[in-house]
Motif scaffolding. Structure first.
Motif, PDB file in Angstrom:
ATOM      1  N   MET A  85     -13.165  -7.268 -60.120  1.00  0.00           N
ATOM      2  CA  MET A  85     -12.213  -8.029 -59.320  1.00  0.00           C
ATOM      3  C   MET A  85     -10.812  -8.030 -59.921  1.00  0.00           C
ATOM      4  N   GLN A  86     -10.624  -7.319 -61.002  1.00  0.00           N
ATOM      5  CA  GLN A  86      -9.324  -7.290 -61.664  1.00  0.00           C
ATOM      6  C   GLN A  86      -8.397  -6.261 -61.024  1.00  0.00           C
ATOM      7  N   GLY A  87      -7.098  -6.462 -61.234  1.00  0.00           N
ATOM      8  CA  GLY A  87      -6.107  -5.511 -60.767  1.00  0.00           C
ATOM      9  C   GLY A  87      -5.581  -5.819 -59.383  1.00  0.00           C
ATOM     10  N   VAL A  88      -5.236  -4.765 -58.655  1.00  0.00           N
ATOM     11  CA  VAL A  88      -4.706  -4.832 -57.288  1.00  0.00           C
ATOM     12  C   VAL A  88      -5.477  -3.822 -56.454  1.00  0.00           C
ATOM     13  N   PHE A  89      -5.794  -4.177 -55.202  1.00  0.00           N
ATOM     14  CA  PHE A  89      -6.650  -3.356 -54.352  1.00  0.00           C
ATOM     15  C   PHE A  89      -5.945  -2.981 -53.045  1.00  0.00           C
ATOM     16  N   TRP A  90      -6.239  -1.778 -52.588  1.00  0.00           N
ATOM     17  CA  TRP A  90      -5.734  -1.247 -51.312  1.00  0.00           C
ATOM     18  C   TRP A  90      -6.806  -1.426 -50.248  1.00  0.00           C
ATOM     19  N   LEU A  91      -6.447  -2.079 -49.147  1.00  0.00           N
ATOM     20  CA  LEU A  91      -7.327  -2.181 -47.984  1.00  0.00           C
ATOM     21  C   LEU A  91      -7.078  -0.939 -47.133  1.00  0.00           C
ATOM     22  N   THR A  92      -7.945   0.041 -47.244  1.00  0.00           N
ATOM     23  CA  THR A  92      -7.700   1.332 -46.618  1.00  0.00           C
ATOM     24  C   THR A  92      -7.820   1.253 -45.097  1.00  0.00           C
ATOM     25  N   GLU A  93      -7.156   2.183 -44.436  1.00  0.00           N
ATOM     26  CA  GLU A  93      -7.289   2.412 -42.994  1.00  0.00           C
ATOM     27  C   GLU A  93      -6.930   1.190 -42.145  1.00  0.00           C
ATOM     28  N   GLN A  94      -5.960   0.402 -42.590  1.00  0.00           N
ATOM     29  CA  GLN A  94      -5.594  -0.813 -41.853  1.00  0.00           C
ATOM     30  C   GLN A  94      -4.317  -0.660 -41.030  1.00  0.00           C
ATOM     31  N   GLY A  95      -3.733   0.523 -41.016  1.00  0.00           N
ATOM     32  CA  GLY A  95      -2.555   0.746 -40.179  1.00  0.00           C
ATOM     33  C   GLY A  95      -1.393  -0.148 -40.566  1.00  0.00           C
ATOM     34  N   ASP A  96      -0.797  -0.829 -39.562  1.00  0.00           N
ATOM     35  CA  ASP A  96       0.355  -1.694 -39.833  1.00  0.00           C
ATOM     36  C   ASP A  96      -0.065  -3.085 -40.297  1.00  0.00           C
ATOM     37  N   SER A  97      -1.353  -3.276 -40.523  1.00  0.00           N
ATOM     38  CA  SER A  97      -1.873  -4.570 -40.949  1.00  0.00           C
ATOM     39  C   SER A  97      -1.926  -4.640 -42.484  1.00  0.00           C
ATOM     40  N   SER A  98      -3.039  -5.077 -43.044  1.00  0.00           N
ATOM     41  CA  SER A  98      -3.131  -5.345 -44.479  1.00  0.00           C
ATOM     42  C   SER A  98      -2.854  -4.104 -45.322  1.00  0.00           C
ATOM     43  N   ALA A  99      -2.197  -4.316 -46.473  1.00  0.00           N
ATOM     44  CA  ALA A  99      -1.839  -3.231 -47.383  1.00  0.00           C
ATOM     45  C   ALA A  99      -2.555  -3.410 -48.723  1.00  0.00           C
ATOM     46  N   LEU A 100      -1.999  -4.230 -49.605  1.00  0.00           N
ATOM     47  CA  LEU A 100      -2.577  -4.501 -50.917  1.00  0.00           C
ATOM     48  C   LEU A 100      -2.969  -5.968 -51.020  1.00  0.00           C
ATOM     49  N   MET A 101      -4.018  -6.250 -51.811  1.00  0.00           N
ATOM     50  CA  MET A 101      -4.420  -7.628 -52.093  1.00  0.00           C
ATOM     51  C   MET A 101      -4.870  -7.729 -53.543  1.00  0.00           C
ATOM     52  N   SER A 102      -5.033  -8.967 -53.979  1.00  0.00           N
ATOM     53  CA  SER A 102      -5.439  -9.218 -55.355  1.00  0.00           C
ATOM     54  C   SER A 102      -6.244 -10.509 -55.428  1.00  0.00           C
ATOM     55  N   PHE A 103      -7.190 -10.557 -56.366  1.00  0.00           N
ATOM     56  CA  PHE A 103      -7.961 -11.773 -56.636  1.00  0.00           C
ATOM     57  C   PHE A 103      -7.285 -12.622 -57.710  1.00  0.00           C
ATOM     58  N   ALA A 104      -6.041 -12.342 -58.007  1.00  0.00           N
ATOM     59  CA  ALA A 104      -5.322 -13.049 -59.067  1.00  0.00           C
ATOM     60  C   ALA A 104      -5.091 -14.519 -58.726  1.00  0.00           C
TER      61      ALA A 104
END
Length: 295
Positions: free
Chosen positions: A108-127
């Motif tokens: 759960m560490q770091g930063v994550f890419w939500l793939t294939e989301q188009g103009d919607s979600s990009a990156l998220m984090s559990f920080a």
């Protein structure tokens, strides 16, 4: 997911309930009754509320600064919209990097890419964020069974490729995703390192904190992929299957692009950067990501 969010948004517009600290009563810019952190003389027309230190607003019901430790959720009015160039994203921000010091396991560490989301979600984090109210903090002993709650419109933990439909719906709903963590056999994990999957429950905080728990109608899952991903062997990858009315309703990978020490991971980071810059994929603002930051 957007059809459900549209339905919830319509409800929110007619049945929205305020959240956060004790609220005063507003009529436009005028405050009829001060909140718990303000006072004035008995006469309603005697002037504005006198706020305690650390509080502001016509009714003294907005904190000057939001912090992770506060017992209430940072008001949406204290969230500032910002954008950054995708090429500038790294371990210093703008999305906060989740770390071991925050109590997060490597998955759960770091930063994550939500793939294939188009103009919607990009990156998220559990920080850990400055949203307060227990948000963005892993707690396997949570009495309500929700071990991690993340505010999609929250403080530097979620971003979008464009300010399109999803960006607006998230704000109307004040959307929160609530995670019920699971071990490899579906049991409650005894430690963070045992987390292997999660049931995700969407909640509309502007709907009085309504939790959409009917998983037979809407089923969001997260499942940690064991072993190396064929495309992203250096990244932690979570599968994100979804079902709508019991029928598969979509799938994407949640791919780690920055690790818990703030290092970019390849080829995942370069793949996301190429996706972000592609105007055919990510909407009217290619090369940018949009996020909110608590003031």
């Amino acid at each position: 997911m957007q059809p459900l969010l549209l339905l919830l948004a319509q409800c929110a517009l007619t049945a929205a309930a305020p959240t956060g600290p004790s609220r005063g009563r507003h009529l436009g810019a005028w405050c009829w009754a001060c909140g718990a952190h303000g006072s004035r003389s008995w006469w309603i027309f005697s002037g504005s509320c006198n706020c305690e230190q650390g509080w502001m607003g016509a009714c003294c019901d907005e904190p000057v600064t939001c912090t992770p430790e506060q017992g209430f959720v940072c008001p949406q009015s204290r969230m500032e919209e910002k954008w950054a160039s995708c090429s500038a994203v790294d371990g210093s921000g703008p999305i906060t990097v989740g770390t071991a010091a925050m109590g997060l396991p490597p998955s759960m560490q770091g930063v994550f890419w939500l793939t294939e989301q188009g103009d919607s979600s990009a990156l998220m984090s559990f920080a850990t964020s400055n949203d307060g109210g227990g948000l963005s903090k892993l707690d396997l002993d949570a009495p309500d069974g929700y071990h991690f709650n993340i505010r999609v419109g929250g403080d530097r933990v979620w971003s979008f490729h464009d300010k399109a439909t999803s960006w607006g719906l998230v704000e109307v709903l004040d959307l929160v995703y609530k995670f019920r963590m699971e071990g490899a056999a579906g049991e409650q994990p005894a430690s963070a390192e045992q987390i292997a999957a999660a049931q995700i429950i969407p909640s509309g905080e502007n709907l009085g904190g309504f939790d959409f728990t009917a998983t037979s109608l809407l089923n969001f899952r997260a499942e940690l992929l064991r072993g190396n991903h064929s495309r992203y062997p250096s990244s932690m990858v979570w599968a994100r299957p979804s079902e709508l009315f019991g029928v598969e309703g979509g799938y994407y990978d949640l791919v780690q692009v920055i690790d818990g020490e703030g290092h970019r991971l390849e080829p995942a980071f370069t793949d996301w950067l190429g996706y972000c810059n592609d105007e055919q994929q990510t909407g009217s603002t290619p090369g940018r990501l949009w996020y909110r930051e608590a003031m």
